[in-house]
Write an enzyme that holds these catalytic residues in place. Structure first.
Site, PDB file in Angstrom:
ATOM      1  CG  ASP A 101      -2.298   0.315   1.023  1.00 18.03           C
ATOM      2  OD1 ASP A 101      -2.560   1.423   0.522  1.00 18.03           O
ATOM      3  OD2 ASP A 101      -3.160  -0.520   1.330  1.00 18.03           O
ATOM      4  CG  ASP A 203      -4.608   5.507   1.121  1.00 17.71           C
ATOM      5  OD1 ASP A 203      -5.456   4.633   1.306  1.00 17.71           O
ATOM      6  OD2 ASP A 203      -4.539   6.565   1.774  1.00 17.71           O
ATOM      7  CD  GLU A 257      -8.980   4.503  -1.328  1.00 18.96           C
ATOM      8  OE1 GLU A 257      -9.872   4.191  -0.543  1.00 18.96           O
ATOM      9  OE2 GLU A 257      -8.052   5.276  -1.009  1.00 18.96           O
ATOM     10  CG  HIS A 332      -8.950  -1.671   4.289  1.00 22.20           C
ATOM     11  ND1 HIS A 332      -8.748  -1.704   2.919  1.00 22.20           N
ATOM     12  CD2 HIS A 332      -8.528  -0.457   4.705  1.00 22.20           C
ATOM     13  CE1 HIS A 332      -8.215  -0.563   2.544  1.00 22.20           C
ATOM     14  NE2 HIS A 332      -8.064   0.212   3.589  1.00 22.20           N
ATOM     15  CG  ASP A 333     -11.321   1.770   3.469  1.00 20.54           C
ATOM     16  OD1 ASP A 333     -10.851   1.732   4.620  1.00 20.54           O
ATOM     17  OD2 ASP A 333     -10.694   2.211   2.489  1.00 20.54           O
TER      18      ASP A 333
HETATM   19  C1  GLC Z   1      -8.012   5.087   2.172  1.00 20.36           C
HETATM   20  C2  GLC Z   1      -7.820   3.828   2.978  1.00 20.36           C
HETATM   21  C3  GLC Z   1      -8.479   4.011   4.292  1.00 20.36           C
HETATM   22  C4  GLC Z   1      -7.817   5.153   4.988  1.00 20.36           C
HETATM   23  C5  GLC Z   1      -7.803   6.423   4.143  1.00 20.36           C
HETATM   24  C6  GLC Z   1      -6.835   7.409   4.653  1.00 20.36           C
HETATM   25  O1  GLC Z   1      -9.332   5.338   1.891  1.00 20.36           O
HETATM   26  O2  GLC Z   1      -8.292   2.727   2.268  1.00 20.36           O
HETATM   27  O3  GLC Z   1      -8.449   2.853   5.083  1.00 20.36           O
HETATM   28  O4  GLC Z   1      -8.486   5.418   6.187  1.00 20.36           O
HETATM   29  O5  GLC Z   1      -7.417   6.154   2.820  1.00 20.36           O
HETATM   30  O6  GLC Z   1      -5.515   7.006   4.428  1.00 20.36           O
END
Ligand code: GLC
Length: 563
Positions: A101, A203, A257, A332-333
């Protein structure tokens, strides 16, 4: 047929691991790297090819590792760099690839750069972050995901200035406008590539570019900060530069993402000719069952299958000739996929879980599975705030105390929507704490590990969700058409069955997926075929069907080869 550019990252199946919850080997209730190493044979047995590891870097864990204080050190709770090297070599020897990540929109406030940056206005690292001097007045509003006041500017007395944090106050945003920052990031990427890492999940990557005049939110965004954040003026310049400076020099994969990215912008990121990223995760499906803005995002369980189909059909079309897509139903979100998109009642759980596996593994686009989905793990549905660990739930709870939404309604909502639903420990067996740990885990285990939702029980049951998952992965592997074939939606208006074909050279597949609690019959007259040979179904009693009338049990999935 679309132009065929074969790539390992198009043909691979990805397995995402949230290390904190996968396997503890030290007895401290927190998963660790040695735990993953211990389970590599299991992961290999799934048939997956690529592991995406959520952040394992040094971090004070304000946001479970998404707040990094040192990008080249492993978080002590998870182990050491030696453990990491052992994990990587264990993966390599099994032919598994690893993507990490990359959290580069922000760091932790405990990162050395930020510690320096705060010290004085003329510190060497001052310009690594976004600062607004207080003598200019209050900065124009920016919204923060994880701030108790929803305010992304935090006043810092030391230099009488505000710093920007789109996420928590402990996650200050890096200033990519500073070429030194970009160089630092590329060097970090190089460090991991030189170790043998095969790529990155990036991310919130669309948020990296900011208008450093920090204007009021332009009118055209109508208050939607996420859209504004995701189209900063120099975004594509940075992505292209990163590609040229570092990514293109290695045989690696990248997946961004991408909150805020819409269909019309998709190819700007992944069209091969633009030399930016390989693929990204859009958020259209993830917002299908949500109402309100991000703060008060409440679950709306009245989503329709026709909308679900439309999201996937539209996105498939965008990448039909250029670029490449990614397919996911959970991570995970978000809550667990079977609880969210299927049905986790005892009656339907098995078929719904396996039907969703069939879906992800028969669509075009790289499939991503979140750990535990292969055994059909479900939402934990905590009913008191004390059980929640996630900053997102905890902050919104605080925020809601100031609003007229009832806290009870909020807890009911979180039972279906909270990120912690997906963060409970992996269910390995029926021993105490599900074989995840020997002491109290950092977050409660879902009690249904005792009733069949665990690896050990499912490994011994030929009809289990787990064994179906493995078969389905193999089926994709053995049928290139399921990876590269053109997708065509059938029965567009049907609210119970998702049906489509995948066509590739002389191969033709028909996929039928029931999203219904009822028995259904569908008539497939949009495609012509003489024979439909069943390749797989989650209904183990199914032998043959009368064609073109197909009868489906609740949540039944079938893949046919048509001739
Ligand atoms: C992304 C991650 C998430 C995190 C956020 C801030 O959305 O997937 O888990 O809280 O970024 O880094």
């Amino acid at each position: 047929m679309s132009e065929l550019k074969r790539q390992w990252w198009k043909e691979g199946v990805v397995y995402q691991i949230y290390p904190r919850s996968f396997q503890d080997t030290t007895g401290n209730g927190v998963g660790d790297l040695n735990g993953i190493t211990k389970r590599l044979d299991y992961i290999k047995s799934l048939g997956v090819d690529i592991i995406w590891l959520c952040p394992v870097y040094q971090s004070p864990n304000d946001d479970n590792g998404y707040d990094i204080s040192d990008y080249r050190t492993i978080m002590a709770e998870f182990g050491t760099m030696k453990d990491f090297d052992a994990l990587l070599s264990g993966m390599k020897s099994r032919g598994l690839k690893l993507i990490m990540d990359l959290v580069a929109n922000h760091t932790s406030d405990e990162h050395f750069w930020f510690q320096e940056s705060r010290k004085s206005r003329d510190n060497k690292y001052r310009d690594y972050y976004h600062w607004w001097p207080a003598e200019k007045g209050t900065p124009p509003k920016r919204w923060s995901y994880f701030d108790v006041d929803g305010n992304a500017w935090k006043y810092d007395k030391l230099t009488d200035s505000y710093y920007l944090h789109y996420f928590s106050v402990k996650q200050p945003d890096l200033k990519w406008e500073n070429p030194e920052v970009r160089k630092e990031i590329y060097n970090i990427i190089r460090f991991w590539f030189d170790k043998g890492v095969d790529g990155f999940r990036m991310d919130v990557i669309p948020f990296i570019s900011k208008d450093t005049t920090y204007p009021e939110l332009p009118e055209k965004y109508k208050g939607n900060y996420v859209s504004y954040y995701s189209e900063g003026p120099r975004l594509h310049e940075y992505l292209h530069e990163m590609n040229q400076e570092i990514l293109s020099k290695y045989d690696v994969m990248t997946v961004g993402e991408a909150p805020g990215i819409t269909l019309d912008k998709a190819l700007d990121f992944v069209d091969e000719e633009r030399e930016e990223l390989n693929m990204f995760f859009h958020f259209d499906l993830m917002s299908l069952d949500r109402d309100g803005d991000e703060v008060f995002w409440m679950r709306n369980d009245k989503w329709k299958l026709t909308e679900f189909k439309k999201v996937h059909s539209d996105w498939d079309k965008v990448f039909a000739k250029r670029g490449w897509g990614s397919m996911f139903l959970s991570n995970h979100d978000f809550p667990r996929s079977v609880s969210r998109w299927g049905n986790d009642s005892p009656e339907h759980w098995r078929n719904a879980s396996t039907m969703l596996h069939t879906f992800l593994l028969t669509m075009r686009g790289t499939p991503y599975f979140y750990f535990g989905d292969e055994i059909g793990m479900t939402n934990v549905r905590f009913d008191t705030i004390e059980d929640y660990k996630d900053i997102n739930t905890l902050n919104r709870y605080e925020l809601l105390k100031q609003s007229d939404i009832s806290l009870d309604d909020f807890i009911e909502n979180e039972k279906e929507a909270a990120r912690d639903n997906a963060r409970t420990p992996m269910q390995w067996d029926s021993s105490t704490y599900s074989g995840f740990t020997e002491s109290k885990p950092w977050i409660k285990v879902n009690s249904n590990y005792k009733t069949g939702i665990n690896v050990a029980a499912q490994e011994n049951d030929s009809h289990s969700v787990l064994n179906y998952f493995k078969k389905m992965v193999l089926l994709r592997k053995h049928h290139l058409g399921l990876v590269y074939g053109d997708y065509e939606l059938l029965l567009e208006d049907n609210e119970e069955v998702y049906a489509y074909t995948r066509i590739f050279e002389s191969e033709k597949y028909l996929i039928l997926l029931s999203f219904s609690e009822n028995k259904t019959t569908v008539d497939i007259d949009e495609v012509s075929f003489k024979n439909a040979e069943l390749l797989i179904s989650n209904d183990t009693t199914l032998k043959s069907q009368s064609i073109p009338n197909f009868h489906l049990k609740p949540y039944q999935a079938c893949v046919y080869e048509l001739t």
